[in-house]
Every structure is written in structure tokens, then in C-alpha cells.
Design a protein around this motif. Structure first.
Motif, mmCIF file in Angstrom:
data_model
loop_
_atom_site.group_PDB
_atom_site.id
_atom_site.type_symbol
_atom_site.label_atom_id
_atom_site.label_comp_id
_atom_site.label_asym_id
_atom_site.label_seq_id
_atom_site.Cartn_x
_atom_site.Cartn_y
_atom_site.Cartn_z
ATOM 1 N N ARG A 1 0.820 -1.157 0.037
ATOM 2 C CA ARG A 1 0.061 0.124 0.003
ATOM 3 C C ARG A 1 0.759 1.287 -0.030
ATOM 4 O O ARG A 1 0.640 2.114 -0.719
ATOM 5 C CB ARG A 1 -0.887 -0.098 1.337
ATOM 6 C CG ARG A 1 -1.837 1.143 1.353
ATOM 7 C CD ARG A 1 -2.698 0.825 2.612
ATOM 8 N NE ARG A 1 -3.765 1.929 2.712
ATOM 9 C CZ ARG A 1 -3.348 2.803 3.667
ATOM 10 N NH1 ARG A 1 -2.434 2.737 4.664
ATOM 11 N NH2 ARG A 1 -4.585 3.681 3.687
ATOM 12 N N LEU A 2 2.091 1.239 0.699
ATOM 13 C CA LEU A 2 2.757 2.389 0.942
ATOM 14 C C LEU A 2 3.785 2.555 -0.714
ATOM 15 O O LEU A 2 3.876 3.697 -0.965
ATOM 16 C CB LEU A 2 3.803 2.317 1.948
ATOM 17 C CG LEU A 2 3.327 2.385 3.225
ATOM 18 C CD1 LEU A 2 4.367 2.100 4.306
ATOM 19 C CD2 LEU A 2 2.718 3.797 3.636
ATOM 20 N N LEU A 3 4.200 1.504 -1.040
ATOM 21 C CA LEU A 3 4.792 1.317 -2.415
ATOM 22 C C LEU A 3 3.983 1.918 -3.549
ATOM 23 O O LEU A 3 4.373 2.515 -4.455
ATOM 24 C CB LEU A 3 5.609 0.072 -2.595
ATOM 25 C CG LEU A 3 6.695 -0.220 -1.678
ATOM 26 C CD1 LEU A 3 7.064 -1.567 -1.896
ATOM 27 C CD2 LEU A 3 7.966 0.694 -2.013
ATOM 28 N N SER A 4 2.885 1.288 -3.548
ATOM 29 C CA SER A 4 1.736 1.554 -4.708
ATOM 30 C C SER A 4 0.553 2.037 -4.272
ATOM 31 O O SER A 4 -0.498 1.261 -4.016
ATOM 32 C CB SER A 4 1.614 0.154 -5.676
ATOM 33 O OG SER A 4 2.802 -0.340 -5.801
ATOM 34 N N PRO A 5 0.375 3.385 -3.608
ATOM 35 C CA PRO A 5 -0.710 3.774 -3.244
ATOM 36 C C PRO A 5 -2.019 3.959 -4.147
ATOM 37 O O PRO A 5 -1.737 4.430 -5.246
ATOM 38 C CB PRO A 5 -0.224 5.207 -2.602
ATOM 39 C CG PRO A 5 0.873 5.667 -3.575
ATOM 40 C CD PRO A 5 1.590 4.343 -3.794
ATOM 41 N N SER A 6 -3.088 3.677 -3.624
ATOM 42 C CA SER A 6 -4.351 3.737 -4.449
ATOM 43 C C SER A 6 -5.216 5.033 -3.874
ATOM 44 O O SER A 6 -5.075 5.336 -2.652
ATOM 45 C CB SER A 6 -5.068 2.507 -4.404
ATOM 46 O OG SER A 6 -4.447 1.371 -4.781
ATOM 47 N N PRO A 7 -6.024 5.633 -4.549
ATOM 48 C CA PRO A 7 -6.754 6.744 -4.258
ATOM 49 C C PRO A 7 -7.936 6.209 -3.037
ATOM 50 O O PRO A 7 -8.294 4.928 -3.150
ATOM 51 C CB PRO A 7 -7.462 6.982 -5.475
ATOM 52 C CG PRO A 7 -7.511 5.912 -6.446
ATOM 53 C CD PRO A 7 -6.309 5.162 -6.246
ATOM 54 N N PRO A 8 -8.218 6.969 -2.182
ATOM 55 C CA PRO A 8 -9.208 6.538 -0.981
ATOM 56 C C PRO A 8 -10.400 6.063 -1.669
ATOM 57 O O PRO A 8 -10.880 6.762 -2.633
ATOM 58 C CB PRO A 8 -9.239 7.816 -0.152
ATOM 59 C CG PRO A 8 -7.826 8.547 -0.499
ATOM 60 C CD PRO A 8 -7.800 8.355 -1.984
ATOM 61 N N LEU A 9 -11.083 5.179 -0.974
ATOM 62 C CA LEU A 9 -12.362 4.769 -1.536
ATOM 63 C C LEU A 9 -13.339 5.879 -1.831
ATOM 64 O O LEU A 9 -13.290 6.689 -0.461
ATOM 65 C CB LEU A 9 -12.826 3.553 -0.628
ATOM 66 C CG LEU A 9 -14.154 2.870 -1.008
ATOM 67 C CD1 LEU A 9 -13.920 2.090 -2.315
ATOM 68 C CD2 LEU A 9 -14.478 1.838 0.157
ATOM 69 N N GLY A 10 -14.155 6.150 -2.634
ATOM 70 C CA GLY A 10 -15.129 7.147 -2.589
ATOM 71 C C GLY A 10 -16.109 7.275 -1.526
ATOM 72 O O GLY A 10 -16.417 6.207 -0.789
#
Length: 317
Positions: free
Chosen positions: A279-288
Motif C-alpha cells: 500500500r505504501l509502495l503503490s498507493p491507491s486513491p481513497p475509497l469514494g
């Protein structure tokens, strides 16, 4: 209450197996750890309520049209010592099982708390002998150990963060601050209470595979939350470097290089299997927000359904 007991039993089975398995495999939880934790708690509470409620409503079915009426009928029965029509051995067995399960869950919760409290007190006594406080930071203790170690010991006003000399030697000041903020987030958000509740669930129902899944998932989620707390003051590259140093036990080569380049291929492959570091290396946008609202609504519904089945007069015949 006849059909209510079957509906509660079906809900207990669903919440004991397929729902936790699917949630443990879900990818969206890393994008909304707080929402995921609320859902895990709702599953645990609704599952326990459904298990106990199914047996309780079955046992009380001859005595009333809902839980409150059935309990009143049971109290009258115990006071008057008069037999109740339709109350046979099967119903008595169901009532006994519900009572035993309820007592078992509460007792395990209290016993787990006692054990954790005892272990923490013993650990705190050892720290008083083997550690020294950091200058200008009495709630941060240092132990003499070559391995990079950082953890927090909750205890209300007596909570402390523990670091090892090996960690202090490996981390740069900004990386150390990121680690400290991570541990402080655990303490400030009282993650120990969540760990206590799910550890008790696993101890109470060790034969239930999903209790292990839940505890593992909750552990990962609170680590993600602590990372989010650290990222409020530290940049992502600094936190990743700090985590990489702690995980590998040594300072990677390439001072000043991007965090991903500081990991060897072997380290990168090992760390990528951990949800937290991935999660730190490949951050995704927060859930809507709409999706989070839907999950929270489902959590509320999970708690409402067994409550209604237990209390609604004459529901389900």
C-alpha cells in the motif's frame, strides 16, 4: 419466534464463513481502513448476536412471541414452577446452549483482558529495569538490543513507546520521527482495544476459521491506519525507507535514492507480499465517499437485522 430462530441461524452461518472470507480477500479495505474496521466489528457483533439469538429464540418460542415476552414467560415459569405447554427437552437444551455460549463469550473477553493486562504489567516491570528514557521524552524508552525494534505499550496515561539501540543506529532523524509517529498513532487511536476484542473472539471460537481471518485482517488494518497517521507529518519516501530498514535489519545502499530503489529485488519481493508495504509502495486513491457510506450502511444493517428479529413482536410467526 419459530421462523426468527431459523433466520438468525442462517445469518450466523453466513457471517461465520462466506462474508468474512470475502472481506478478507477484498482489495478495497486498504483504501478505507477505518470503514473496513467498522464492518469487521459489525460482522463480529452481529455474528455473535445471531448465534446466541438463534438458540435463545428457539428455546423461548413456546413462552412468548418475541425475546422480551419469552424472557418474561421464562421468569414467570421459574417463579411459579408450573410447566409450560410445548416447552420440551429440545427447547431447554437450546436455552442452556444459548446461556453457556453467552457466558463463554463474556468470560473469554474478560479473561483475555486480564491476561493482556497481566502481560503488560510484567513487561512494564522489565522495561523499568532494562530501559532508559529518551532525553526530553520520558514516554519513549530505549532498550539495549542490536536488532531494530520499535513498538508501543498501551496503558492509558502510562503508555510508552519502546525503541532499541539497534534501531537508533540505523535510522536517520526524519525516519525515526516517522516510526515514532506510527507508534503514537497506535496509542492515540487505542488500537489495543480492537486487538483485545478480536483476540478474545479468536480465543472464544478457535474452531472458527474466520476468527483467525478477522484477527489477521484487523492487525493489518490498524497498521495501515498507523501509517496514515505517520504520513501526516512524514513524507511517503521517508516512511518506506524506515519500514524497509526495520524489516531488513540493515541500512540499504543508495543514500538519497527513491524508496523503491532502496530495496533489493529479494527485499522488494518479500515486502510486496505484505499489504501494508504494498500500500505504501503503490498507493491507491481513497475509497469514494458513496462507497464508504454504502459499507457503513451495510454495517448498521448487519446489527439491525438480528435486533429486529429478536425484539419485533410476532415477527416471522
Amino acid at each position: 419466534m419459530f421462523w426468527a430462530s431459523y433466520l438468525l441461524a442462517a445469518m450466523a452461518v453466513i457471517l461465520a464463513w462466506p462474508v468474512p472470507v470475502l472481506l478478507a480477500r477484498a482489495k478495497w479495505t486498504a483504501r478505507a481502513p477505518v470503514t473496513a474496521l467498522v464492518l469487521w466489528q459489525a460482522i463480529a457483533l452481529a455474528g455473535g448476536l445471531s448465534m446466541i439469538g438463534a438458540m435463545l429464540t428457539w428455546g423461548l418460542e413456546p413462552l412468548g412471541e418475541n425475546l422480551l415476552a419469552g424472557l418474561q414467560g421464562l421468569a414467570d415459569l421459574l417463579v411459579s414452577y408450573t410447566p409450560a405447554p410445548g416447552l420440551d427437552l429440545i427447547h431447554v437444551f437450546a436455552l442452556s446452549a444459548a446461556l453457556l455460549l453467552g457466558v463463554h463469550l463474556v468470560f473469554t473477553l474478560l479473561l483475555t483482558y486480564y491476561r493482556i493486562r497481566k502481560q503488560r504489567n510484567k513487561h512494564r516491570d522489565l522495561l523499568n529495569l532494562l530501559s532508559s528514557p529518551v532525553k526530553n521524552s520520558p514516554k519513549t524508552l530505549v532498550i539495549s538490543h542490536p536488532a531494530p525494534v520499535a513498538y508501543c505499550l498501551p496503558g492509558g496515561g502510562g503508555s510508552v513507546t519502546v525503541l532499541s539501540e539497534g534501531l537508533l543506529e540505523l535510522l536517520r532523524p526524519e525516519e525515526l520521527e516517522a516510526v515514532l509517529n506510527h507508534e503514537r498513532a497506535h496509542l492515540n487511536q487505542r488500537h489495543d482495544l480492537l486487538l483485545w476484542a478480536f483476540a478474545a473472539w479468536r480465543s472464544a471460537l478457535p474452531w472458527l476459521p474466520t476468527s483467525q481471518l478477522a484477527q489477521r485482517a484487523v492487525n493489518e488494518l490498524i497498521e495501515m491506519l498507523a501509517d496514515d497517521g505517520a504520513l501526516r507529518t512524514a513524507n511517503r519516501e521517508t516512511l518506506i525507507r524506515a519500514v524497509a530498514v526495520v524489516a531488513s535489519g540493515e541500512r540499504p545502499s543508495g543514500v538519497g535514492a527513491p524508496a523503491k530503489e532502496l530495496l533489493t529485488p529479494e527485499e522488494s519481493e518479500a515486502l510486496s507480499t505484505a499489504h501494508r508495504l504494498h500500500r505504501l509502495l503503490s498507493p491507491s486513491p481513497p475509497l469514494g465517499k458513496p462507497a464508504q457510506a454504502l459499507v457503513l450502511a451495510c454495517s448498521a444493517l448487519l446489527l439491525a437485522v438480528p435486533t429486529v428479529l429478536l425484539l419485533a413482536p410476532g415477527l416471522a410467526g
